[in-house]
Motif scaffolding. Structure first.
Motif, PDB file in Angstrom:
ATOM      1  N   PRO A   8      33.451  37.328  32.628  1.00 18.76           N
ATOM      2  CA  PRO A   8      34.578  37.593  33.512  1.00 18.76           C
ATOM      3  C   PRO A   8      34.530  39.041  34.006  1.00 18.76           C
ATOM      4  CG  PRO A   8      35.327  36.369  31.595  1.00 18.76           C
ATOM      5  CD  PRO A   8      33.889  36.753  31.343  1.00 18.76           C
ATOM      6  N   GLY A   9      34.815  39.225  35.282  1.00 19.68           N
ATOM      7  CA  GLY A   9      34.837  40.560  35.865  1.00 19.68           C
ATOM      8  C   GLY A   9      33.487  41.051  36.353  1.00 19.68           C
ATOM      9  N   GLN A  10      32.429  40.346  35.976  1.00 16.96           N
ATOM     10  CA  GLN A  10      31.085  40.769  36.384  1.00 16.96           C
ATOM     11  C   GLN A  10      30.809  40.307  37.818  1.00 16.96           C
ATOM     12  OE1 GLN A  10      28.247  39.456  33.459  1.00 16.96           O
ATOM     13  NE2 GLN A  10      26.578  40.674  34.311  1.00 16.96           N
ATOM     14  N   VAL A  11      30.201  41.168  38.614  1.00 18.62           N
ATOM     15  CA  VAL A  11      29.924  40.830  40.009  1.00 18.62           C
ATOM     16  C   VAL A  11      28.649  39.978  40.082  1.00 18.62           C
ATOM     17  CG1 VAL A  11      29.407  41.708  42.310  1.00 18.62           C
ATOM     18  CG2 VAL A  11      31.061  42.912  40.843  1.00 18.62           C
ATOM     19  N   ILE A  12      28.781  38.805  40.681  1.00 21.50           N
ATOM     20  CA  ILE A  12      27.678  37.844  40.762  1.00 21.50           C
ATOM     21  C   ILE A  12      27.188  37.776  42.206  1.00 21.50           C
ATOM     22  CG2 ILE A  12      27.004  35.443  40.367  1.00 21.50           C
ATOM     23  CD1 ILE A  12      29.522  35.192  38.548  1.00 21.50           C
ATOM     24  N   ASP A  13      25.903  37.924  42.380  1.00 25.35           N
ATOM     25  CA  ASP A  13      25.316  37.865  43.720  1.00 25.35           C
ATOM     26  C   ASP A  13      24.971  36.415  44.067  1.00 25.35           C
ATOM     27  OD1 ASP A  13      23.953  38.205  46.093  1.00 25.35           O
ATOM     28  OD2 ASP A  13      22.234  39.229  45.199  1.00 25.35           O
ATOM     29  N   ILE A  14      25.614  35.901  45.113  1.00 26.29           N
ATOM     30  CA  ILE A  14      25.312  34.516  45.524  1.00 26.29           C
ATOM     31  C   ILE A  14      24.688  34.490  46.923  1.00 26.29           C
ATOM     32  CG2 ILE A  14      27.028  33.377  44.064  1.00 26.29           C
ATOM     33  CD1 ILE A  14      28.845  33.263  46.619  1.00 26.29           C
ATOM     34  N   SER A  15      23.931  35.537  47.230  1.00 22.70           N
ATOM     35  CA  SER A  15      23.273  35.622  48.542  1.00 22.70           C
ATOM     36  C   SER A  15      22.323  34.450  48.759  1.00 22.70           C
ATOM     37  CB  SER A  15      22.445  36.908  48.637  1.00 22.70           C
ATOM     38  OG  SER A  15      23.263  38.034  48.576  1.00 22.70           O
ATOM     39  N   ILE A  30      28.917  30.451  35.904  1.00 22.13           N
ATOM     40  CA  ILE A  30      30.117  30.577  35.082  1.00 22.13           C
ATOM     41  C   ILE A  30      30.318  29.265  34.330  1.00 22.13           C
ATOM     42  CG2 ILE A  30      32.642  30.829  35.126  1.00 22.13           C
ATOM     43  CD1 ILE A  30      32.111  32.275  37.936  1.00 22.13           C
TER      44      ILE A  30
ATOM     45  N   THR B  58      38.414  32.443  40.795  1.00 25.48           N
ATOM     46  CA  THR B  58      37.211  33.092  41.311  1.00 25.48           C
ATOM     47  C   THR B  58      37.589  33.774  42.621  1.00 25.48           C
ATOM     48  OG1 THR B  58      36.411  31.145  42.523  1.00 25.48           O
ATOM     49  CG2 THR B  58      35.626  31.415  40.275  1.00 25.48           C
ATOM     50  N   GLN B  60      35.698  35.394  45.950  1.00 21.25           N
ATOM     51  CA  GLN B  60      34.429  35.550  46.674  1.00 21.25           C
ATOM     52  C   GLN B  60      34.689  36.384  47.919  1.00 21.25           C
ATOM     53  OE1 GLN B  60      32.477  31.861  47.671  1.00 21.25           O
ATOM     54  NE2 GLN B  60      31.239  32.836  49.250  1.00 21.25           N
ATOM     55  N   LEU B  70      40.331  46.368  37.622  1.00 21.05           N
ATOM     56  CA  LEU B  70      40.556  45.586  36.393  1.00 21.05           C
ATOM     57  C   LEU B  70      40.876  46.579  35.294  1.00 21.05           C
ATOM     58  CD1 LEU B  70      37.418  43.294  36.738  1.00 21.05           C
ATOM     59  CD2 LEU B  70      39.780  42.627  37.210  1.00 21.05           C
ATOM     60  N   ARG B  75      35.432  47.354  40.363  1.00 25.36           N
ATOM     61  CA  ARG B  75      34.235  46.660  40.815  1.00 25.36           C
ATOM     62  C   ARG B  75      34.297  46.604  42.337  1.00 25.36           C
ATOM     63  NH1 ARG B  75      33.525  46.741  36.003  1.00 25.36           N
ATOM     64  NH2 ARG B  75      33.223  45.010  34.558  1.00 25.36           N
ATOM     65  N   LEU B  77      33.270  44.700  45.655  1.00 19.11           N
ATOM     66  CA  LEU B  77      32.795  43.382  46.103  1.00 19.11           C
ATOM     67  C   LEU B  77      32.406  43.448  47.570  1.00 19.11           C
ATOM     68  CD1 LEU B  77      35.384  40.818  44.662  1.00 19.11           C
ATOM     69  CD2 LEU B  77      33.250  41.636  43.648  1.00 19.11           C
ATOM     70  N   HIS B  80      28.904  37.843  49.828  1.00 15.60           N
ATOM     71  CA  HIS B  80      28.005  37.140  48.903  1.00 15.60           C
ATOM     72  C   HIS B  80      28.185  37.600  47.464  1.00 15.60           C
ATOM     73  CE1 HIS B  80      26.186  35.380  52.373  1.00 15.60           C
ATOM     74  NE2 HIS B  80      25.734  36.523  52.827  1.00 15.60           N
ATOM     75  N   ASN B  81      29.295  38.272  47.185  1.00 13.77           N
ATOM     76  CA  ASN B  81      29.614  38.614  45.794  1.00 13.77           C
ATOM     77  C   ASN B  81      30.752  37.713  45.326  1.00 13.77           C
ATOM     78  OD1 ASN B  81      29.169  42.264  45.859  1.00 13.77           O
ATOM     79  ND2 ASN B  81      27.684  40.616  45.702  1.00 13.77           N
ATOM     80  N   LEU B  82      30.664  37.311  44.069  1.00 10.22           N
ATOM     81  CA  LEU B  82      31.627  36.408  43.450  1.00 10.22           C
ATOM     82  C   LEU B  82      32.013  36.978  42.089  1.00 10.22           C
ATOM     83  CD1 LEU B  82      32.776  33.337  43.529  1.00 10.22           C
ATOM     84  CD2 LEU B  82      30.829  32.840  42.050  1.00 10.22           C
ATOM     85  N   VAL B  83      33.296  36.850  41.742  1.00 12.57           N
ATOM     86  CA  VAL B  83      33.772  37.292  40.432  1.00 12.57           C
ATOM     87  C   VAL B  83      34.685  36.224  39.854  1.00 12.57           C
ATOM     88  CG1 VAL B  83      35.424  38.872  39.340  1.00 12.57           C
ATOM     89  CG2 VAL B  83      33.598  39.790  40.733  1.00 12.57           C
ATOM     90  N   TYR B  84      34.596  36.026  38.550  1.00 12.53           N
ATOM     91  CA  TYR B  84      35.495  35.137  37.834  1.00 12.53           C
ATOM     92  C   TYR B  84      36.436  35.976  36.980  1.00 12.53           C
ATOM     93  CZ  TYR B  84      37.092  32.055  34.094  1.00 12.53           C
ATOM     94  OH  TYR B  84      37.868  31.384  33.183  1.00 12.53           O
ATOM     95  N   LEU B  85      37.722  35.634  37.003  1.00 11.03           N
ATOM     96  CA  LEU B  85      38.695  36.291  36.120  1.00 11.03           C
ATOM     97  C   LEU B  85      39.414  35.228  35.305  1.00 11.03           C
ATOM     98  CD1 LEU B  85      40.386  38.925  38.508  1.00 11.03           C
ATOM     99  CD2 LEU B  85      38.410  39.241  37.002  1.00 11.03           C
ATOM    100  N   GLU B  89      44.340  37.803  33.664  1.00 12.36           N
ATOM    101  CA  GLU B  89      43.676  39.103  33.866  1.00 12.36           C
ATOM    102  C   GLU B  89      44.318  39.830  35.051  1.00 12.36           C
ATOM    103  OE1 GLU B  89      39.474  39.968  33.313  1.00 12.36           O
ATOM    104  OE2 GLU B  89      39.125  37.873  32.882  1.00 12.36           O
ATOM    105  N   LEU B 102      37.768  34.654  49.611  1.00 14.31           N
ATOM    106  CA  LEU B 102      38.043  33.257  49.300  1.00 14.31           C
ATOM    107  C   LEU B 102      38.460  33.191  47.837  1.00 14.31           C
ATOM    108  CD1 LEU B 102      37.788  30.311  50.519  1.00 14.31           C
ATOM    109  CD2 LEU B 102      35.674  30.163  49.212  1.00 14.31           C
ATOM    110  N   THR B 104      39.893  30.988  44.641  1.00 17.91           N
ATOM    111  CA  THR B 104      40.069  29.660  44.042  1.00 17.91           C
ATOM    112  C   THR B 104      40.857  29.837  42.747  1.00 17.91           C
ATOM    113  OG1 THR B 104      37.960  28.913  44.957  1.00 17.91           O
ATOM    114  CG2 THR B 104      38.883  27.616  43.147  1.00 17.91           C
ATOM    115  N   LEU B 106      42.582  28.033  39.440  1.00 18.43           N
ATOM    116  CA  LEU B 106      42.720  26.837  38.591  1.00 18.43           C
ATOM    117  C   LEU B 106      44.126  26.850  38.042  1.00 18.43           C
ATOM    118  CD1 LEU B 106      39.644  27.593  38.585  1.00 18.43           C
ATOM    119  CD2 LEU B 106      39.539  26.309  36.469  1.00 18.43           C
TER     120      LEU B 106
END
Lengths: 110, 110
Positions: A8-15, A30, B58, B60, B70, B75, B77, B80-85, B89, B102, B104, B106
């Motif tokens: 959680p909180g980590q930046v994920i590259d989805i390029s 995730i 999430t 995006q 946080l 962080r 963003l 093409h960057n995605l983060v989950y919390l 949080e 974007l 999302t 839950l």
């Protein structure tokens, strides 16, 4: 499918992989108790069998073009397109080109 | 926030507004019993107060650049960057440029 999870909180590259698509691999990004997000890679011409996810899902097209089959209907997804499918909606995915999809599953757990 | 919902299976365009950003508005795209997806528009320089979502989320980045705060950590963003919390949080969002995210959620429902 290689497994890689981000905290959680980590930046994920989805390029998009783009010119590096040959090295592309599906991967879990995730996996938490009620959500799973993964990048799904499908090469041009490949089709998945009809299947249902383990919960409601969103499908986002990151790169390429796919036909999403929903019963008798077909939806074409291109980059920047998003679709929501409810629990138990059977579907097929056919890659019209090399494609990467971002799939978010809302896990149904007791 | 204007409200617009899409049905399951319907293709939703989540393209960056780009040169049309002046006409951009936040909107709810999907609202179902356990999920909400919306596009969140924030103009350059704006900051949200610290808040928590109604469930795990999430985030995006579709366009622009934001600082996601946080606690004591920040962080950045980009597209093409995605983060989950996870649930609860607390976070802030500061738009470094005009941005579209974007989101999302839950939804946690009994």
């Amino acid at each position: 499918m290689s497994i890689q999870h981000f905290a959680p909180g980590q930046v994920i590259d989805i390029s998009p992989y783009g010119a590096d698509f040959d090295s592309a691999a599906s991967e879990t990004l995730i996996r938490e108790s009620h959500i799973e997000v993964f990048r799904f890679v499908l090469t041009a011409g490949k089709t998945t069998p009809e299947h249902t996810a383990a919960g409601a899902i969103t499908i986002q097209c990151i790169e390429g073009e796919v036909e999403l089959g929903l019963g008798d209907e077909i939806r074409v997804l291109k980059p920047h397109n998003l679709v929501y499918l409810g629990v138990g909606e059977a579907h097929t995915v056919k890659a019209l080109t090399d494609v990467t999809l971002l799939i978010t599953i809302l896990l149904q757990r007791e």
